[in-house]
Design a protein around this motif. Structure first.
Motif, PDB file in Angstrom:
ATOM      1  N   HIS A 150       6.989  -4.729   0.496  1.00  0.00           N
ATOM      2  CA  HIS A 150       6.503  -3.935  -0.626  1.00  0.00           C
ATOM      3  C   HIS A 150       4.976  -3.960  -0.681  1.00  0.00           C
ATOM      4  O   HIS A 150       4.338  -2.964  -1.041  1.00  0.00           O
ATOM      5  N   MET A 151       4.379  -5.094  -0.302  1.00  0.00           N
ATOM      6  CA  MET A 151       2.916  -5.207  -0.292  1.00  0.00           C
ATOM      7  C   MET A 151       2.310  -4.205   0.681  1.00  0.00           C
ATOM      8  O   MET A 151       1.311  -3.545   0.381  1.00  0.00           O
ATOM      9  N   THR A 152       2.932  -4.066   1.836  1.00  0.00           N
ATOM     10  CA  THR A 152       2.470  -3.096   2.843  1.00  0.00           C
ATOM     11  C   THR A 152       2.564  -1.677   2.293  1.00  0.00           C
ATOM     12  O   THR A 152       1.647  -0.869   2.481  1.00  0.00           O
ATOM     13  N   ARG A 153       3.669  -1.360   1.605  1.00  0.00           N
ATOM     14  CA  ARG A 153       3.844  -0.011   1.028  1.00  0.00           C
ATOM     15  C   ARG A 153       2.803   0.269  -0.045  1.00  0.00           C
ATOM     16  O   ARG A 153       2.328   1.398  -0.180  1.00  0.00           O
ATOM     17  N   ILE A 154       2.436  -0.753  -0.816  1.00  0.00           N
ATOM     18  CA  ILE A 154       1.403  -0.586  -1.853  1.00  0.00           C
ATOM     19  C   ILE A 154       0.074  -0.203  -1.209  1.00  0.00           C
ATOM     20  O   ILE A 154      -0.595   0.740  -1.638  1.00  0.00           O
ATOM     21  N   PHE A 155      -0.308  -0.925  -0.155  1.00  0.00           N
ATOM     22  CA  PHE A 155      -1.575  -0.643   0.518  1.00  0.00           C
ATOM     23  C   PHE A 155      -1.587   0.737   1.173  1.00  0.00           C
ATOM     24  O   PHE A 155      -2.646   1.323   1.363  1.00  0.00           O
ATOM     25  N   ARG A 156      -0.405   1.250   1.527  1.00  0.00           N
ATOM     26  CA  ARG A 156      -0.319   2.560   2.200  1.00  0.00           C
ATOM     27  C   ARG A 156      -0.097   3.720   1.235  1.00  0.00           C
ATOM     28  O   ARG A 156      -0.086   4.877   1.659  1.00  0.00           O
ATOM     29  N   ASN A 157       0.084   3.435  -0.050  1.00  0.00           N
ATOM     30  CA  ASN A 157       0.401   4.486  -1.021  1.00  0.00           C
ATOM     31  C   ASN A 157      -0.870   5.056  -1.650  1.00  0.00           C
ATOM     32  O   ASN A 157      -1.549   4.370  -2.422  1.00  0.00           O
ATOM     33  N   PRO A 158      -1.210   6.334  -1.373  1.00  0.00           N
ATOM     34  CA  PRO A 158      -2.448   6.921  -1.902  1.00  0.00           C
ATOM     35  C   PRO A 158      -2.439   7.154  -3.419  1.00  0.00           C
ATOM     36  O   PRO A 158      -3.456   7.548  -3.976  1.00  0.00           O
ATOM     37  N   ILE A 159      -1.296   6.883  -4.055  1.00  0.00           N
ATOM     38  CA  ILE A 159      -1.249   7.058  -5.513  1.00  0.00           C
ATOM     39  C   ILE A 159      -2.279   6.160  -6.201  1.00  0.00           C
ATOM     40  O   ILE A 159      -2.821   6.492  -7.250  1.00  0.00           O
ATOM     41  N   TYR A 160      -2.567   5.005  -5.570  1.00  0.00           N
ATOM     42  CA  TYR A 160      -3.479   4.034  -6.186  1.00  0.00           C
ATOM     43  C   TYR A 160      -4.934   4.505  -6.170  1.00  0.00           C
ATOM     44  O   TYR A 160      -5.755   3.977  -6.914  1.00  0.00           O
ATOM     45  N   CYS A 161      -5.245   5.521  -5.347  1.00  0.00           N
ATOM     46  CA  CYS A 161      -6.612   6.079  -5.378  1.00  0.00           C
ATOM     47  C   CYS A 161      -6.605   7.470  -5.995  1.00  0.00           C
ATOM     48  O   CYS A 161      -7.512   8.278  -5.782  1.00  0.00           O
ATOM     49  N   GLY A 162      -5.546   7.786  -6.773  1.00  0.00           N
ATOM     50  CA  GLY A 162      -5.518   9.029  -7.545  1.00  0.00           C
ATOM     51  C   GLY A 162      -4.881  10.209  -6.852  1.00  0.00           C
ATOM     52  O   GLY A 162      -4.987  11.342  -7.337  1.00  0.00           O
ATOM     53  N   LEU A 163      -4.202  10.008  -5.727  1.00  0.00           N
ATOM     54  CA  LEU A 163      -3.593  11.112  -4.978  1.00  0.00           C
ATOM     55  C   LEU A 163      -2.072  10.995  -4.975  1.00  0.00           C
ATOM     56  O   LEU A 163      -1.521   9.918  -5.178  1.00  0.00           O
ATOM     57  N   LEU A 164      -1.397  12.112  -4.736  1.00  0.00           N
ATOM     58  CA  LEU A 164       0.069  12.133  -4.681  1.00  0.00           C
ATOM     59  C   LEU A 164       0.534  12.554  -3.298  1.00  0.00           C
ATOM     60  O   LEU A 164       0.058  13.550  -2.746  1.00  0.00           O
ATOM     61  N   ALA A 165       1.456  11.793  -2.729  1.00  0.00           N
ATOM     62  CA  ALA A 165       2.091  12.146  -1.450  1.00  0.00           C
ATOM     63  C   ALA A 165       3.593  12.035  -1.638  1.00  0.00           C
ATOM     64  O   ALA A 165       4.087  11.028  -2.131  1.00  0.00           O
ATOM     65  N   ASN A 166       4.326  13.077  -1.270  1.00  0.00           N
ATOM     66  CA  ASN A 166       5.781  13.104  -1.465  1.00  0.00           C
ATOM     67  C   ASN A 166       6.396  13.952  -0.367  1.00  0.00           C
ATOM     68  O   ASN A 166       5.783  14.914   0.104  1.00  0.00           O
TER      69      ASN A 166
END
Length: 520
Positions: free
Chosen positions: A232-248
């Motif tokens: 889950h930690m790896t997924r957090i670092f790879r998720n652009p939602i944390y810098c204000g972007l959406l990927a789906n």
């Protein structure tokens, strides 16, 4: 007029058991807890019970009474109900409407047809029709197909609506760690920071500024009361939602700006993910399938045993191999290690003069192998036929309702696995002669010029060839600046030995001739 009763024993009778009684079960279902009031579970049950009483049916059991999507027929209550009516020999299944029974379309039609063969009727309270006639059956099937069509239409509309929401910057689904679901002034769903947002920001900063492992970050977070799994930690670092972007996945690879407040900056996010980062003042990048770095992950450091990785230095566009362990293998220009590998391959190259004798020997071996394997292949084919018959039998029993889905899945998966294993054994045990000759021809050409073949191949082919020749990879010794092999392919062992022996014989022959000419 002759009496035909004496001929009745010659008449053909159906061996199928057809159920015929006034017993019934009632099945109710809704897709969600927000179902409209007139089709609620309570109303469905009430309407179905009244219908059964008027028709003088004896209600044996109630099923459903829960939220179950009918887009496929793998539903617990549904399967439980089908098993019950078959085992208890119930003639009637009463539903509020045909779409309550199923929305699976053609597969639902097949199920209804098989039930009817057993004498079990599916009765819709709000869509009365005589399913004993071809017209009634037609309209029932039409309703089942329409239910499937309606389901597909809803899915398309829902997907389109979700995609539109995403394009407008609104997140869909359960909030990720660091956020929580909320509503904006217009009552639209939006993400806001949770009390864990600061810890998530800290995790990004630790990763970017201290270059520590995810395991160490997880340990630190745990001290602050936040438990996160390694994956889950790896997924957090790879998720652009944390810098204000959406990927789906609905956006087909597109990234859009979200309406939520970011937890980290875009620069910090990119730094953590090794994009446009600086290392020792020189920017570098990794390129997938770089043709100049085919041995990345294949070669292991002889000192620490860890695989050597590779990267491209961006400023001068130079490729390097480097070790994972600091001070172990260090940095090496890629072309130097590649050239050294070509030299290493040359030591396993077969002499052109032994190609024809080797072909002849391999032909004799092939003929002997195939002859001795005939009985084995015949036995495997016999087993394959028997397994296929078992698969057909299980499928037939499932279609006729003699076994439920749980038992079907249990047996069919086991039999399919057995079938795959037998096919694999058959493939391993016999090769067509024409194919074998082609394999030999191509293989010997390859082995006659290994370094050149490897050099001219694509990245993918290079890696396949490396793994074929050296199944466990090879080692690089930094002190001696040389390669060592863990294990080589059996064919390499044979051909290289033959080459060495042939060259030795040749050398001895020439020496003897020279001695004779000199009168020694």
């Amino acid at each position: 007029m002759s009496n035909l009763s004496q001929f009745q024993s010659f008449g053909k009778r159906s061996n199928k058991t057809v159920i015929h009684n006034n017993k019934a079960v009632i099945y109710t279902r809704v897709s969600s807890g927000k179902q409209k009031e007139n089709t609620s579970l309570e109303n469905q049950r009430e309407y179905c019970t009244l219908y059964a009483e008027r028709a003088k049916f004896q209600i044996s059991a109630y099923f459903g009474g829960t939220n179950e999507s009918a887009k496929n027929d793998d539903r617990k209550e549904y399967q439980k109900m089908l098993t019950f009516v078959r085992q208890k020999k119930i003639s009637n299944i009463i539903v509020y409407s045909i779409d309550r029974f199923s929305r699976a379309g053609s597969s639902a039609i097949t199920t209804v047809e098989k039930l009817k063969e057993k004498g079990i009727n599916v009765i819709s309270v709000t869509q009365p029709m005589d399913t004993k006639t071809s017209t009634g059956t037609f309209f029932q099937n039409l309703n089942l197909l329409f239910s499937k069509y309606d389901n597909d239409q809803r899915k398309e509309k829902t997907t389109a609506g979700m995609k539109q929401r995403l394009l407008q910057g609104y997140y869909i689904g359960v909030a990720p760690v660091g956020y929580k679901n909320s509503r904006d002034a217009q009552n639209r769903p939006i993400l806001i920071h949770s009390d864990k947002a600061k810890l998530i920001r800290k995790a990004f900063e630790w990763k970017a500024n201290e270059s520590i492992s995810n395991v160490e970050i997880i340990k630190r977070l745990k001290k602050y009361g936040l438990t996160i799994q390694k994956q889950h930690m790896t997924r957090i670092f790879r998720n652009p939602i944390y810098c204000g972007l959406l990927a789906n996945r609905l956006l087909d690879g597109k990234v859009v700006k979200g309406n939520h407040k970011p937890i980290v900056s875009k620069e910090l996010f990119l730094k953590v993910n090794n994009i446009n980062t600086e290392k020792n003042g020189i920017r570098s990048k990794q390129r997938k399938n770089n043709p100049n770095l085919p041995m990345r992950g294949f070669v292991k450091c002889d000192a620490c045993g860890k695989p050597i990785t590779g990267y491209t230095e961006k400023k001068y566009n130079l490729d390097y191999y480097r070790g994972h362990t600091k001070g172990c293998c260090g940095y090496k220009r890629a072309y130097k290690l590649n050239e050294k590998f070509k030299t290493f391959l040359a030591s396993f190259q077969i002499d052109e003069h032994i190609i024809e004798p080797l072909k002849l020997q391999m032909k004799y071996t092939f003929d002997y192998f195939n002859e001795s394997n005939k009985d084995v292949i015949e036995h495997l084919k016999y087993n394959l036929k028997a397994t296929k018959e078992k698969i057909e039998k299980v499928e037939e029993r499932f279609v006729y309702g003699e076994i439920n889905m749980e038992l079907y899945n249990k047996f069919i998966n086991k039999l399919k696995s057995e079938e795959a294993e037998i096919l694999k054994e058959i493939e391993k045990s016999g090769i067509e002669k024409s194919k074998f000759n082609l394999y030999v021809e191509n293989s010997l050409k390859l082995l006659a010029n290994l370094p050149k073949t490897w050099e001219l191949s694509s990245f993918t082919v290079k890696q396949k060839l490396q793994n074929l020749l050296f199944p466990n990879g090879i080692r690089y010794n930094r002190e001696n600046d040389s390669y060592l092999s863990f294990e080589i392919s059996p064919i390499l062992t044979v051909t290289s030995t033959l080459s060495v022996n042939y060259n030795q014989i040749n050398m001895n022959t020439k020496t003897n001739k020279m001695k004779k000419s000199q009168g020694v």
